[in-house]
Motif scaffolding. Structure first.
Motif, short mmCIF file in Angstrom:
data_model
loop_
_atom_site.label_atom_id
_atom_site.label_comp_id
_atom_site.label_asym_id
_atom_site.label_seq_id
_atom_site.Cartn_x
_atom_site.Cartn_y
_atom_site.Cartn_z
N ILE A 117 0.84 -1.20 0.00
CA ILE A 117 0.00 0.00 0.00
C ILE A 117 0.87 1.24 0.00
O ILE A 117 0.62 2.20 -0.74
N LEU A 143 2.47 1.68 -3.51
CA LEU A 143 1.50 2.18 -4.48
C LEU A 143 1.11 3.63 -4.19
O LEU A 143 0.94 4.42 -5.11
N SER A 144 0.98 3.98 -2.92
CA SER A 144 0.65 5.36 -2.54
C SER A 144 1.74 6.32 -2.99
O SER A 144 1.45 7.40 -3.51
N ARG A 150 -6.20 -1.67 0.25
CA ARG A 150 -6.62 -1.07 1.52
C ARG A 150 -7.82 -1.82 2.11
O ARG A 150 -7.87 -2.08 3.30
N ILE A 182 -3.24 3.00 -10.90
CA ILE A 182 -2.93 2.55 -9.54
C ILE A 182 -4.15 2.60 -8.64
O ILE A 182 -4.35 1.72 -7.80
N LEU A 188 -4.95 0.12 -5.44
CA LEU A 188 -4.65 0.67 -4.12
C LEU A 188 -5.89 0.59 -3.22
O LEU A 188 -5.80 0.16 -2.07
N ASP A 189 -7.04 0.95 -3.75
CA ASP A 189 -8.28 0.84 -2.98
C ASP A 189 -8.55 -0.60 -2.57
O ASP A 189 -8.95 -0.87 -1.43
#
Length: 109
Positions: A47, A50-51, A95, A87, A91-92
């Motif tokens: 995470i 990717l963030s 999470r 992305i 990413l969501d």
């Protein structure tokens, strides 16, 4: 080739080979593997990676837009899809998987 990211916490995410491979590289996985897993203990680092890539991509896009002098450059629907846009769904999903304590697996088809 397609790469499918799966988790019990989210719907499947399908990405074309080069994009999916790029996502795997960002999270530190070998894109040449036919399948693999992002474990619960690996999710926070994935995470974070990717963030960071998302933030970098957005900054690059803003900078390019500010420096854009080409009136013929594609805009709107004609503009290429940015890395940040690619992305965001993954990413969501990561999470959500972390919140629900579910690993994420991928498979290349």
């Amino acid at each position: 080739m397609l790469i499918t990211f799966k988790s019990g916490a989210t719907a499947d995410i399908l990405m074309l080979g080069p994009v999916g491979q790029q996502m795997l590289e960002i999270v530190g996985k070998d894109p040449q593997e036919a399948r693999g897993i992002i474990t619960l203990s690996q999710l926070p680092a994935a995470i974070e990676a990717l963030s960071t890539a998302l933030a970098d991509s957005r900054a690059t896009s803003r900078q390019a837009a500010n420096n854009e002098d080409d009136e013929d450059a594609p805009r709107g629907m004609a503009a290429p899809v940015s890395l940040a846009q690619r992305i965001a769904p993954l990413l969501d999903a990561l999470r959500q998987a972390l919140r629900e304590e579910q690993p994420v697996i991928w498979e290349a088809h």
